[in-house]
Design a protein around this motif. Structure first.
Motif, PDB file in Angstrom:
ATOM      1  N   ASP A  25      52.438  37.826  18.786  1.00  0.00           N
ATOM      2  CA  ASP A  25      52.552  38.758  19.838  1.00  0.00           C
ATOM      3  C   ASP A  25      53.715  38.807  20.697  1.00  0.00           C
ATOM      4  O   ASP A  25      54.682  37.645  20.412  1.00  0.00           O
ATOM      5  N   GLU A  26      54.222  39.471  21.428  1.00  0.00           N
ATOM      6  CA  GLU A  26      55.339  39.578  22.288  1.00  0.00           C
ATOM      7  C   GLU A  26      55.736  38.116  23.316  1.00  0.00           C
ATOM      8  O   GLU A  26      56.524  37.606  23.372  1.00  0.00           O
ATOM      9  N   ASP A  27      54.510  37.700  23.690  1.00  0.00           N
ATOM     10  CA  ASP A  27      54.446  36.336  24.245  1.00  0.00           C
ATOM     11  C   ASP A  27      55.054  35.113  23.560  1.00  0.00           C
ATOM     12  O   ASP A  27      55.700  34.402  23.878  1.00  0.00           O
ATOM     13  N   PHE A  28      54.613  35.143  22.202  1.00  0.00           N
ATOM     14  CA  PHE A  28      55.116  34.111  21.689  1.00  0.00           C
ATOM     15  C   PHE A  28      56.377  34.312  21.007  1.00  0.00           C
ATOM     16  O   PHE A  28      57.138  33.605  21.045  1.00  0.00           O
ATOM     17  N   LEU A  29      56.731  35.713  21.033  1.00  0.00           N
ATOM     18  CA  LEU A  29      58.182  35.876  20.574  1.00  0.00           C
ATOM     19  C   LEU A  29      59.220  35.478  21.784  1.00  0.00           C
ATOM     20  O   LEU A  29      60.165  34.781  21.548  1.00  0.00           O
ATOM     21  N   ALA A  30      58.698  35.623  23.071  1.00  0.00           N
ATOM     22  CA  ALA A  30      59.533  35.413  24.174  1.00  0.00           C
ATOM     23  C   ALA A  30      59.709  33.751  24.331  1.00  0.00           C
ATOM     24  O   ALA A  30      60.759  33.226  24.405  1.00  0.00           O
ATOM     25  N   GLN A  31      58.596  33.101  23.970  1.00  0.00           N
ATOM     26  CA  GLN A  31      58.435  31.742  23.904  1.00  0.00           C
ATOM     27  C   GLN A  31      59.411  30.990  22.962  1.00  0.00           C
ATOM     28  O   GLN A  31      60.173  30.169  22.990  1.00  0.00           O
ATOM     29  N   LEU A  32      59.494  31.622  21.532  1.00  0.00           N
ATOM     30  CA  LEU A  32      60.238  31.302  20.594  1.00  0.00           C
ATOM     31  C   LEU A  32      61.878  31.494  20.914  1.00  0.00           C
ATOM     32  O   LEU A  32      62.675  30.546  20.676  1.00  0.00           O
ATOM     33  N   HIS A  33      62.113  32.500  21.642  1.00  0.00           N
ATOM     34  CA  HIS A  33      63.251  32.617  22.226  1.00  0.00           C
ATOM     35  C   HIS A  33      63.998  31.840  23.001  1.00  0.00           C
ATOM     36  O   HIS A  33      65.056  31.014  22.881  1.00  0.00           O
ATOM     37  N   GLU A  34      63.051  31.341  24.056  1.00  0.00           N
ATOM     38  CA  GLU A  34      63.270  30.147  24.809  1.00  0.00           C
ATOM     39  C   GLU A  34      63.399  28.819  24.217  1.00  0.00           C
ATOM     40  O   GLU A  34      64.319  28.028  24.433  1.00  0.00           O
ATOM     41  N   LEU A  35      62.749  28.751  22.970  1.00  0.00           N
ATOM     42  CA  LEU A  35      62.741  27.329  22.270  1.00  0.00           C
ATOM     43  C   LEU A  35      64.093  27.449  21.703  1.00  0.00           C
ATOM     44  O   LEU A  35      64.783  26.145  21.930  1.00  0.00           O
ATOM     45  N   LEU A  36      64.498  28.464  21.164  1.00  0.00           N
ATOM     46  CA  LEU A  36      65.833  28.446  20.419  1.00  0.00           C
ATOM     47  C   LEU A  36      66.842  28.218  21.575  1.00  0.00           C
ATOM     48  O   LEU A  36      67.958  27.494  21.401  1.00  0.00           O
ATOM     49  N   ARG A  37      66.662  28.675  22.572  1.00  0.00           N
ATOM     50  CA  ARG A  37      67.692  28.526  23.707  1.00  0.00           C
ATOM     51  C   ARG A  37      67.900  27.202  24.341  1.00  0.00           C
ATOM     52  O   ARG A  37      69.127  26.922  24.694  1.00  0.00           O
TER      53      ARG A  37
END
Length: 230
Positions: A25-37
């Motif tokens: 979901d969108e929450d997971f994708l947002a967390q993935l982007h933060e993980l990469l950052r």
């Protein structure tokens, strides 16, 4: 070398057993982007040991990385003895001194101030190699590009890095090393290719900007500059 455990034994699967894919979901994708950052190359570690079983679990996740021909060519050496660590540390010092002598005068002082390894503090140190002679995968996909074996190992390193960061664990990739010296110090097969030396542990501080950017050594550039269209 010690065996790393049953998680590294040959895995076999039933081709007819196909699970349903997960929905992200969108929450997971947002967390993935933060993980990469927030995935950073850590150089300053706390000396606190990692919980028992942590490295085995993270290495199991690393082995989920893609590999050419399903060759799984990564080989991880846990560097635990004081003698082996001292040899790797001396290797770095020699290579780093040479690298410093090759810097342009206007950058030598900045280079000398950079902290380029965390071997003195990191509780876990892992040397990563590629086994180009592995028979696993039967050579599929690497006839014209044998270096894809090495690239596969790099994907495993990155997978390990992200998995570690997700648990608040830092990783530093030390590349200022002489590969032949590393292989000799760790007594690994001659035909293995040295890929990198990882320092692993809890970071002293966390940041979403690369250390080299904060130090003024280099800066990130716009993505558009590396995209070509033909």
């Amino acid at each position: 070398m010690k065996a790393l455990g049953p998680q590294f034994e040959q895995r076999r699967s039933d081709p007819d057993d196909v699970p349903s894919p997960p929905k992200f979901d969108e929450d997971f994708l947002a967390q993935l982007h933060e993980l990469l950052r927030w995935r950073r190359d850590v150089r300053r570690f706390k000396r606190d040991p990692l919980p028992e079983g942590t490295i085995g679990r993270l290495l199991s996740l690393a082995c989920l990385a893609p590999s050419v021909g399903l060759s799984e060519p990564w080989r991880f050496v846990l560097v635990e003895s004081s003698a082996a660590r001292a040899a790797i540390r001396a290797n770095f010092e020699a290579c780093n001194s040479e690298a410093l002598s090759m810097q342009e005068p206007d950058r030598a002082a900045l280079y000398a101030r950079l902290k380029l390894q965390g071997m003195d503090e990191a509780p876990v140190q892992i040397a990563v190699f590629a086994d180009r002679e592995t028979v696993q995968g039967y050579g599929l996909g690497r006839l014209t590009m044998p270096e894809t074996i090495d690239y596969s190992v790099v994907t495993a390193v990155h997978t390990f890095w992200l998995a570690a960061r997700a648990e608040g664990i830092g990783v530093g990739w030390v590349s200022i090393l002489d590969p032949s010296g590393v292989k000799a110090a760790l007594d690994v097969p001659e035909d293995w290719i040295f890929v990198g030396y990882l320092c692993v542990g809890y970071p002293q501080a966390q940041d979403d900007r690369p250390t080299l950017e904060r130090a003024g050594w280099e800066y990130r550039h716009p993505t558009e500059g590396v995209i070509l269209r033909r």
